[in-house]
Write a protein that holds these residues in place. Structure first.
Motif, PDB file in Angstrom:
ATOM      1  N   CYS A 122      -7.072  -6.272  -0.892  1.00 18.08           N
ATOM      2  CA  CYS A 122      -6.271  -5.097  -0.561  1.00 18.08           C
ATOM      3  C   CYS A 122      -7.175  -3.996  -0.038  1.00 18.08           C
ATOM      4  O   CYS A 122      -8.249  -3.746  -0.594  1.00 18.08           O
ATOM      5  CB  CYS A 122      -5.509  -4.594  -1.791  1.00 18.08           C
ATOM      6  SG  CYS A 122      -4.321  -5.770  -2.434  1.00 18.08           S
ATOM      7  N   PRO A 138       0.824  -1.207   0.000  1.00 14.90           N
ATOM      8  CA  PRO A 138       0.000   0.000   0.000  1.00 14.90           C
ATOM      9  C   PRO A 138       0.857   1.255   0.000  1.00 14.90           C
ATOM     10  O   PRO A 138       1.895   1.314   0.644  1.00 14.90           O
ATOM     11  CB  PRO A 138      -0.812  -0.134   1.304  1.00 14.90           C
ATOM     12  CG  PRO A 138      -0.782  -1.584   1.632  1.00 14.90           C
ATOM     13  CD  PRO A 138       0.561  -2.064   1.166  1.00 14.90           C
ATOM     14  N   ASN A 151      -5.404   4.122  -0.785  1.00 13.46           N
ATOM     15  CA  ASN A 151      -4.385   3.172  -1.232  1.00 13.46           C
ATOM     16  C   ASN A 151      -4.377   3.159  -2.756  1.00 13.46           C
ATOM     17  O   ASN A 151      -4.990   2.308  -3.396  1.00 13.46           O
ATOM     18  CB  ASN A 151      -4.683   1.781  -0.682  1.00 13.46           C
ATOM     19  CG  ASN A 151      -3.658   0.751  -1.107  1.00 13.46           C
ATOM     20  OD1 ASN A 151      -2.636   1.080  -1.697  1.00 13.46           O
ATOM     21  ND2 ASN A 151      -3.935  -0.503  -0.811  1.00 13.46           N
ATOM     22  N   LYS A 163      -3.338   0.074  -5.100  1.00 13.91           N
ATOM     23  CA  LYS A 163      -4.360  -0.938  -5.381  1.00 13.91           C
ATOM     24  C   LYS A 163      -5.142  -0.558  -6.628  1.00 13.91           C
ATOM     25  O   LYS A 163      -5.393  -1.400  -7.502  1.00 13.91           O
ATOM     26  CB  LYS A 163      -5.302  -1.069  -4.192  1.00 13.91           C
ATOM     27  CG  LYS A 163      -6.566  -1.876  -4.520  1.00 13.91           C
ATOM     28  CD  LYS A 163      -7.558  -1.899  -3.392  1.00 13.91           C
ATOM     29  CE  LYS A 163      -8.846  -2.589  -3.821  1.00 13.91           C
ATOM     30  NZ  LYS A 163      -9.813  -2.719  -2.705  1.00 13.91           N
ATOM     31  N   LEU A 218      -5.355   3.459   3.596  1.00 19.53           N
ATOM     32  CA  LEU A 218      -4.206   3.175   4.428  1.00 19.53           C
ATOM     33  C   LEU A 218      -4.536   3.523   5.882  1.00 19.53           C
ATOM     34  O   LEU A 218      -5.527   4.203   6.164  1.00 19.53           O
ATOM     35  CB  LEU A 218      -3.010   3.991   3.947  1.00 19.53           C
ATOM     36  CG  LEU A 218      -2.618   3.767   2.480  1.00 19.53           C
ATOM     37  CD1 LEU A 218      -1.438   4.638   2.116  1.00 19.53           C
ATOM     38  CD2 LEU A 218      -2.295   2.310   2.233  1.00 19.53           C
TER      39      LEU A 218
END
Length: 454
Positions: A369, A7, A379, A382, A373
């Protein structure tokens, strides 16, 4: 397989520092956003300037919270005054053009189309050049949406006229019915016609359908509903239904013949079709054919399979072996993708992935994922990875089929009735009798229910 994804903070190469800057954001070529690892790592540099919770480096936005980004983009008197519309019109027109070309289905919504035309009218009120470009953009969008509506009408018509093969058998003697070999005796031609269907149906799948297939809530807020309407994934679902139809068609054609040698001939025919699909790069039809031949009503026909030279089929099954997360198939897919990049002919550009596995990969990447974050930032790596997979698919689906269309064969593939699962088992038992008490009981039940016999 996704454990290597690390990430990172929200980043974007598309937005520059807004206030006090005369230059507008620059959009790099789409392919330039990704390097071999799936995203542009040069973007992830230490931030050396901040403004309102957004961090910049060399006038490029590096990271920040979603809330700060939204606030940054919301127009105000200083940032987006009406008297600057002429100055920023080229950039707005560029954005709208890319939007309507990449995500045309967004504008099936009447509100979206109305807002687009309103903004386009404001841009077109300036120079004559803008008027021509705006008109061209709107006309191109309307053509795409009209083609989509026509395609969906065809799908609906095909679906409404579909019947079970067994129903046809009851009203039409089997001796005068056609099979696939009488319609197309050449397996290589059939593989080409299957590729026509695959590419046509792929072409109508919009990238937003991948998002809506999995996301029922706002992907960045688990408490807020994002889609109030039914998910718009009709074309994606129609493509999955095509895979299932082809599998059942293969099984039906094999189970139909009364004589053992005719069934064996049909199996060998489809093995040759599957081999040519592999050579073309049509992995979806290949897997559908293998799936049809591996259905229980077909695989149980031991006397029939004993007459088949299975060496070629064994090679195909090895290529599509699901072990090690479809390692052999993924290797073959990478080879086809590389061939497509260096292609010297239209045929070499064809890459049609095994679609169910592609959907599975995107699903697990999305679920595996986190969207945010720990510090609350998006993130973005991703989403780069998701964009990479979808954009690669978008490239493949735009390839034009180089083979000549055969309407008679296409009509047969798309509309000929196929057996249901129960009808397949009944045909299989009628061809090669039940081997145990369980099969005997099922055979009696199917004869009673489907044929009205005891």
């Amino acid at each position: 397989m996704y454990s290597s994804i690390t990430p990172v903070c929200f980043t974007s190469p598309l937005i520059e520092k807004p206030i006090g800057k005369e230059s507008m954001p620059q959009t790099p070529p789409f392919s330039a956003m990704f390097d071999s690892s799936g995203y542009n790592r040069n973007l992830y540099q230490p931030a050396d300037d901040s403004c309102g919770g957004l961090y910049y480096h060399d006038n490029n936005l590096l990271s920040g919270s979603l809330e700060a980004l939204i606030q940054h983009l919301v127009p105000n008197v200083d940032y987006y005054p009406d008297n600057q519309i002429r100055k920023i019109a080229p950039k707005i027109l560029q954005l709208l053009t890319e939007w309507t070309e990449t995500f045309p289905y967004d504008f099936r919504d009447e509100r979206m189309m109305r807002n687009l035309k309103d903004l386009a009218h404001r841009i077109a009120s300036g120079e004559e050049t803008y008027r021509k470009n705006v008109q061209q953009m709107i006309q191109c969008l309307i053509r795409k949406l009209a083609a989509l509506s026509q395609y969906e009408e065809v799908l609906a018509k095909i679906s409404s006229t579909s019947t079970d093969r067994l129903t046809v058998l009851k009203t039409k003697p089997q001796s005068i019915q056609r099979d696939i070999i009488t319609v197309c005796s050449d397996p290589y031609t059939l593989a080409q016609q299957l590729t026509h269907i695959e590419l046509e149906r792929l072409n109508y799948i919009g990238p937003e359908e991948f998002v809506q297939a999995f996301v029922q809530k706002d992907p960045l807020d688990n408490d807020k509903s994002c889609y109030s309407e039914r998910k718009k994934t009709r074309n994606l679902e129609a493509y999955v239904e095509w895979f299932n139809r082809l599998s059942y068609l293969v099984a039906t054609e094999i189970c139909m013949p009364v004589k053992k040698k005719h069934r064996a001939r049909m199996i060998e025919y489809f093995i040759d079709v599957a081999r040519e699909c592999f050579n073309i790069g049509n992995f979806n039809s290949l897997m559908a054919i293998i799936s049809g031949m591996n259905m229980s009503p077909v695989s149980r026909l031991k006397k029939t399979w004993a007459k088949v030279k299975t060496a070629k089929f064994d090679v195909l099954e090895h290529q599509m072996d699901p072990s090690s997360n479809f390692y052999n198939y993924r290797t073959a897919l990478r080879g086809a993708a590389q061939r497509s990049l260096t292609a010297h002919s239209s045929r070499e550009k064809i890459v049609i992935p095994f679609f169910s596995l592609l959907i599975k990969d995107i699903y697990f990447l999305n679920e595996g994922c986190a969207n945010r974050l720990p510090n609350g930032h998006v993130n973005f790596e991703k989403f780069w990875e998701l964009a990479k997979q979808v954009s690669e698919f978008m490239t493949w689906k735009q390839v034009e089929c180089p083979f000549e269309r055969d309407r008679k064969i296409l009509q047969y593939l798309l509309t000929v009735p196929v057996f249901s699962e129960d009808a397949l088992y009944l045909a299989s038992y009628e061809s090669e009798g039940p081997e145990n008490h369980i099969e005997k009981d099922r055979w009696k039940s199917l004869r009673s229910n489907l044929l009205g016999r005891v």
